[in-house]
Design a protein around this motif. Structure first.
Motif, PDB file in Angstrom:
ATOM      1  N   MET A  12     -11.393  -3.331   0.576  1.00  0.00           N
ATOM      2  CA  MET A  12     -10.824  -4.499  -0.119  1.00  0.00           C
ATOM      3  C   MET A  12     -11.311  -4.590  -1.565  1.00  0.00           C
ATOM      4  O   MET A  12     -10.924  -5.488  -2.303  1.00  0.00           O
ATOM      5  CB  MET A  12     -11.182  -5.789   0.622  1.00  0.00           C
ATOM      6  N   ALA A  13     -12.186  -3.671  -1.939  1.00  0.00           N
ATOM      7  CA  ALA A  13     -12.796  -3.728  -3.274  1.00  0.00           C
ATOM      8  C   ALA A  13     -12.771  -2.335  -3.905  1.00  0.00           C
ATOM      9  O   ALA A  13     -11.763  -1.636  -3.808  1.00  0.00           O
ATOM     10  CB  ALA A  13     -14.206  -4.299  -3.156  1.00  0.00           C
ATOM     11  N   ALA A  14     -13.866  -1.923  -4.520  1.00  0.00           N
ATOM     12  CA  ALA A  14     -13.875  -0.723  -5.364  1.00  0.00           C
ATOM     13  C   ALA A  14     -13.450   0.559  -4.651  1.00  0.00           C
ATOM     14  O   ALA A  14     -12.920   1.464  -5.273  1.00  0.00           O
ATOM     15  CB  ALA A  14     -15.269  -0.524  -5.965  1.00  0.00           C
ATOM     16  N   ARG A  15     -13.677   0.656  -3.328  1.00  0.00           N
ATOM     17  CA  ARG A  15     -13.396   1.924  -2.642  1.00  0.00           C
ATOM     18  C   ARG A  15     -12.025   1.951  -1.965  1.00  0.00           C
ATOM     19  O   ARG A  15     -11.700   2.883  -1.233  1.00  0.00           O
ATOM     20  CB  ARG A  15     -14.510   2.230  -1.636  1.00  0.00           C
ATOM     21  N   GLY A  16     -11.222   0.936  -2.204  1.00  0.00           N
ATOM     22  CA  GLY A  16      -9.890   0.899  -1.588  1.00  0.00           C
ATOM     23  C   GLY A  16      -8.915   1.825  -2.298  1.00  0.00           C
ATOM     24  O   GLY A  16      -8.633   1.631  -3.484  1.00  0.00           O
ATOM     25  N   ASP A  17      -8.400   2.822  -1.587  1.00  0.00           N
ATOM     26  CA  ASP A  17      -7.415   3.730  -2.178  1.00  0.00           C
ATOM     27  C   ASP A  17      -6.022   3.141  -1.942  1.00  0.00           C
ATOM     28  O   ASP A  17      -5.377   3.410  -0.932  1.00  0.00           O
ATOM     29  CB  ASP A  17      -7.532   5.114  -1.530  1.00  0.00           C
ATOM     30  N   LEU A  18      -5.570   2.339  -2.891  1.00  0.00           N
ATOM     31  CA  LEU A  18      -4.312   1.599  -2.700  1.00  0.00           C
ATOM     32  C   LEU A  18      -3.076   2.488  -2.848  1.00  0.00           C
ATOM     33  O   LEU A  18      -1.961   2.035  -2.592  1.00  0.00           O
ATOM     34  CB  LEU A  18      -4.251   0.406  -3.661  1.00  0.00           C
ATOM     35  N   LYS A  19      -3.276   3.751  -3.228  1.00  0.00           N
ATOM     36  CA  LYS A  19      -2.136   4.687  -3.255  1.00  0.00           C
ATOM     37  C   LYS A  19      -1.803   5.157  -1.830  1.00  0.00           C
ATOM     38  O   LYS A  19      -0.737   5.689  -1.577  1.00  0.00           O
ATOM     39  CB  LYS A  19      -2.456   5.884  -4.160  1.00  0.00           C
ATOM     40  N   ASP A  20      -2.748   4.943  -0.927  1.00  0.00           N
ATOM     41  CA  ASP A  20      -2.523   5.272   0.484  1.00  0.00           C
ATOM     42  C   ASP A  20      -1.849   4.058   1.145  1.00  0.00           C
ATOM     43  O   ASP A  20      -2.404   2.967   1.179  1.00  0.00           O
ATOM     44  CB  ASP A  20      -3.881   5.568   1.147  1.00  0.00           C
ATOM     45  N   GLU A  21      -0.647   4.256   1.644  1.00  0.00           N
ATOM     46  CA  GLU A  21       0.171   3.149   2.168  1.00  0.00           C
ATOM     47  C   GLU A  21      -0.542   2.374   3.277  1.00  0.00           C
ATOM     48  O   GLU A  21      -0.458   1.142   3.349  1.00  0.00           O
ATOM     49  CB  GLU A  21       1.509   3.718   2.682  1.00  0.00           C
ATOM     50  N   ALA A  22      -1.271   3.081   4.150  1.00  0.00           N
ATOM     51  CA  ALA A  22      -1.955   2.409   5.267  1.00  0.00           C
ATOM     52  C   ALA A  22      -3.089   1.520   4.749  1.00  0.00           C
ATOM     53  O   ALA A  22      -3.309   0.412   5.264  1.00  0.00           O
ATOM     54  CB  ALA A  22      -2.497   3.448   6.251  1.00  0.00           C
ATOM     55  N   VAL A  23      -3.790   1.994   3.719  1.00  0.00           N
ATOM     56  CA  VAL A  23      -4.873   1.189   3.122  1.00  0.00           C
ATOM     57  C   VAL A  23      -4.261  -0.043   2.453  1.00  0.00           C
ATOM     58  O   VAL A  23      -4.732  -1.172   2.614  1.00  0.00           O
ATOM     59  CB  VAL A  23      -5.681   2.013   2.082  1.00  0.00           C
ATOM     60  N   LYS A  24      -3.191   0.195   1.704  1.00  0.00           N
ATOM     61  CA  LYS A  24      -2.526  -0.889   0.974  1.00  0.00           C
ATOM     62  C   LYS A  24      -2.062  -1.990   1.934  1.00  0.00           C
ATOM     63  O   LYS A  24      -2.248  -3.178   1.668  1.00  0.00           O
ATOM     64  CB  LYS A  24      -1.342  -0.294   0.216  1.00  0.00           C
ATOM     65  N   LYS A  25      -1.482  -1.592   3.090  1.00  0.00           N
ATOM     66  CA  LYS A  25      -1.007  -2.580   4.071  1.00  0.00           C
ATOM     67  C   LYS A  25      -2.150  -3.427   4.613  1.00  0.00           C
ATOM     68  O   LYS A  25      -2.037  -4.646   4.741  1.00  0.00           O
ATOM     69  CB  LYS A  25      -0.310  -1.864   5.230  1.00  0.00           C
ATOM     70  N   ASP A  26      -3.268  -2.768   4.942  1.00  0.00           N
ATOM     71  CA  ASP A  26      -4.408  -3.518   5.477  1.00  0.00           C
ATOM     72  C   ASP A  26      -5.077  -4.364   4.395  1.00  0.00           C
ATOM     73  O   ASP A  26      -5.588  -5.452   4.670  1.00  0.00           O
ATOM     74  CB  ASP A  26      -5.424  -2.573   6.130  1.00  0.00           C
ATOM     75  N   TYR A  27      -5.082  -3.881   3.163  1.00  0.00           N
ATOM     76  CA  TYR A  27      -5.601  -4.657   2.029  1.00  0.00           C
ATOM     77  C   TYR A  27      -4.803  -5.958   1.931  1.00  0.00           C
ATOM     78  O   TYR A  27      -5.366  -7.058   1.835  1.00  0.00           O
ATOM     79  CB  TYR A  27      -5.455  -3.793   0.774  1.00  0.00           C
ATOM     80  N   GLU A  28      -3.464  -5.844   2.005  1.00  0.00           N
ATOM     81  CA  GLU A  28      -2.599  -7.040   1.963  1.00  0.00           C
ATOM     82  C   GLU A  28      -2.903  -7.981   3.122  1.00  0.00           C
ATOM     83  O   GLU A  28      -3.058  -9.197   2.943  1.00  0.00           O
ATOM     84  CB  GLU A  28      -1.121  -6.632   2.021  1.00  0.00           C
ATOM     85  N   LYS A  29      -2.978  -7.424   4.319  1.00  0.00           N
ATOM     86  CA  LYS A  29      -3.222  -8.254   5.515  1.00  0.00           C
ATOM     87  C   LYS A  29      -4.579  -8.945   5.439  1.00  0.00           C
ATOM     88  O   LYS A  29      -4.731 -10.088   5.842  1.00  0.00           O
ATOM     89  CB  LYS A  29      -3.182  -7.380   6.779  1.00  0.00           C
ATOM     90  N   ALA A  30      -5.574  -8.228   4.934  1.00  0.00           N
ATOM     91  CA  ALA A  30      -6.921  -8.789   4.853  1.00  0.00           C
ATOM     92  C   ALA A  30      -6.963  -9.952   3.851  1.00  0.00           C
ATOM     93  O   ALA A  30      -7.588 -10.984   4.110  1.00  0.00           O
ATOM     94  CB  ALA A  30      -7.923  -7.695   4.465  1.00  0.00           C
ATOM     95  N   TYR A  31      -6.279  -9.783   2.709  1.00  0.00           N
ATOM     96  CA  TYR A  31      -6.243 -10.891   1.741  1.00  0.00           C
ATOM     97  C   TYR A  31      -5.431 -12.065   2.281  1.00  0.00           C
ATOM     98  O   TYR A  31      -5.756 -13.230   2.026  1.00  0.00           O
ATOM     99  CB  TYR A  31      -5.737 -10.414   0.365  1.00  0.00           C
ATOM    100  N   GLN A  32      -4.400 -11.772   3.054  1.00  0.00           N
ATOM    101  CA  GLN A  32      -3.626 -12.829   3.713  1.00  0.00           C
ATOM    102  C   GLN A  32      -4.548 -13.641   4.642  1.00  0.00           C
ATOM    103  O   GLN A  32      -4.527 -14.868   4.654  1.00  0.00           O
ATOM    104  CB  GLN A  32      -2.497 -12.168   4.537  1.00  0.00           C
ATOM    105  N   LEU A  33      -5.387 -12.927   5.385  1.00  0.00           N
ATOM    106  CA  LEU A  33      -6.315 -13.591   6.304  1.00  0.00           C
ATOM    107  C   LEU A  33      -7.288 -14.494   5.537  1.00  0.00           C
ATOM    108  O   LEU A  33      -7.548 -15.627   5.927  1.00  0.00           O
ATOM    109  CB  LEU A  33      -7.068 -12.537   7.119  1.00  0.00           C
ATOM    110  N   LEU A  34      -7.806 -13.983   4.413  1.00  0.00           N
ATOM    111  CA  LEU A  34      -8.717 -14.798   3.593  1.00  0.00           C
ATOM    112  C   LEU A  34      -8.015 -16.061   3.097  1.00  0.00           C
ATOM    113  O   LEU A  34      -8.575 -17.163   3.145  1.00  0.00           O
ATOM    114  CB  LEU A  34      -9.224 -14.009   2.384  1.00  0.00           C
ATOM    115  N   LEU A  35      -6.789 -15.906   2.620  1.00  0.00           N
ATOM    116  CA  LEU A  35      -6.038 -17.064   2.112  1.00  0.00           C
ATOM    117  C   LEU A  35      -5.843 -18.111   3.210  1.00  0.00           C
ATOM    118  O   LEU A  35      -6.025 -19.302   2.978  1.00  0.00           O
ATOM    119  CB  LEU A  35      -4.675 -16.610   1.578  1.00  0.00           C
TER     120      LEU A  35
END
Length: 250
Positions: free
Chosen positions: A220-243
């Motif tokens: 969710m921070a510096a080591r997140g490879d957002l070019k990887d679709e699976a990482v990007k999806k979980d990054y989105e879901k995780a921020y959704q959970l925080l919100l």
């Protein structure tokens, strides 16, 4: 966890995979360069405690998502440079050589020693409140090392109403019983399962522990490879959970 209505109010915008341009501004708080984003008249604010790598586009994008995505409840978000311009070079991680391990160990016992940051937090909040009189309540989010700081900041007398620790480092069951506010923990596959489970048994306040079994420490921070679709999806879901978590508790 929350009603559909509150879910509808917090939709994470499309995540930018690379070349992210932050929406906020850089200010100085308690002598530290600080990233500030979100409405200047917000009543609710979040303090973000970055990971040991400091300001990274993925972390700044996360701050912007938290600030702007809940249309009913936007946040003023602040991320101070607790390492005073000297974070860990990301090449030191993972510590797969003796030299890297030694350097990281030294960093954790000096710049990243928790008391150093913990004593600055009240001063940071006070200075921000002196500039933004609209702020009435605070939440706190921390990544990796910042997750440890969040846990230690959520004890008796905490200025925060709710806390979240994302892929937290140094999880200690002894830190759990003293937590006095609602708490969300988002561990990755790299966090020691036993430590998290012991911690969860010890916490007495309302809490969520949501595992991300396909993601690495830091996604969710510096080591997140957002070019990887699976990482990007979980990054989105995780921020959704925080919100949703902050929407419910602030």
């Amino acid at each position: 966890m929350t009603s559909t209505q509150s879910k509808a109010c917090c939709t994470v915008p499309p995540v930018v995979s690379e070349g992210y341009k932050e929406k906020g501004e850089w200010i100085t708080i308690n002598g530290m360069k600080t990233y500030a984003t979100g409405p200047k008249d917000a009543k609710s604010a979040l303090l973000v405690i970055y990971d040991i790598f400091g300001f990274f586009p993925q972390t700044l994008q996360g701050a912007d998502i938290l600030a702007h995505s809940d249309k009913e409840h936007q946040y003023a978000v602040f991320m101070p440079d607790f390492f005073d311009g000297k974070p860990v070079p990301i090449e030191w991680y993972p510590p797969d050589t003796e030299e890297k391990g030694k350097k990281l160990g030294e960093f954790f016992s000096t710049s990243a020693a928790p008391p150093k940051t913990l004593e600055r937090i009240p001063k940071v909040l006070k200075e921000i409140e002196s500039q933004r009189s609209s702020i009435k309540e605070w939440g706190v989010v921390g990544y990796c090392w910042g997750g440890k700081i969040v846990n230690l900041s959520s004890q008796e007398g905490t200025p925060f109403k709710a806390a979240a620790a994302c892929h937290p480092a140094m999880v200690d069951a002894n830190d759990a019983p003293g937590v006095t506010i609602p708490y969300a923990m988002l561990p990755s596959k790299d966090e020691p399962k036993e430590d998290i489970e012991k911690w969860q048994k010890g916490i007495k306040t309302k809490n969520i522990v949501q595992w991300w079994p396909n993601q690495i420490h830091g996604f969710m921070a510096a080591r997140g490879d957002l070019k990887d679709e699976a990482v990007k999806k979980d990054y989105e879901k995780a921020y959704q959970l925080l919100l949703e978590f902050f929407h419910e508790h602030m």
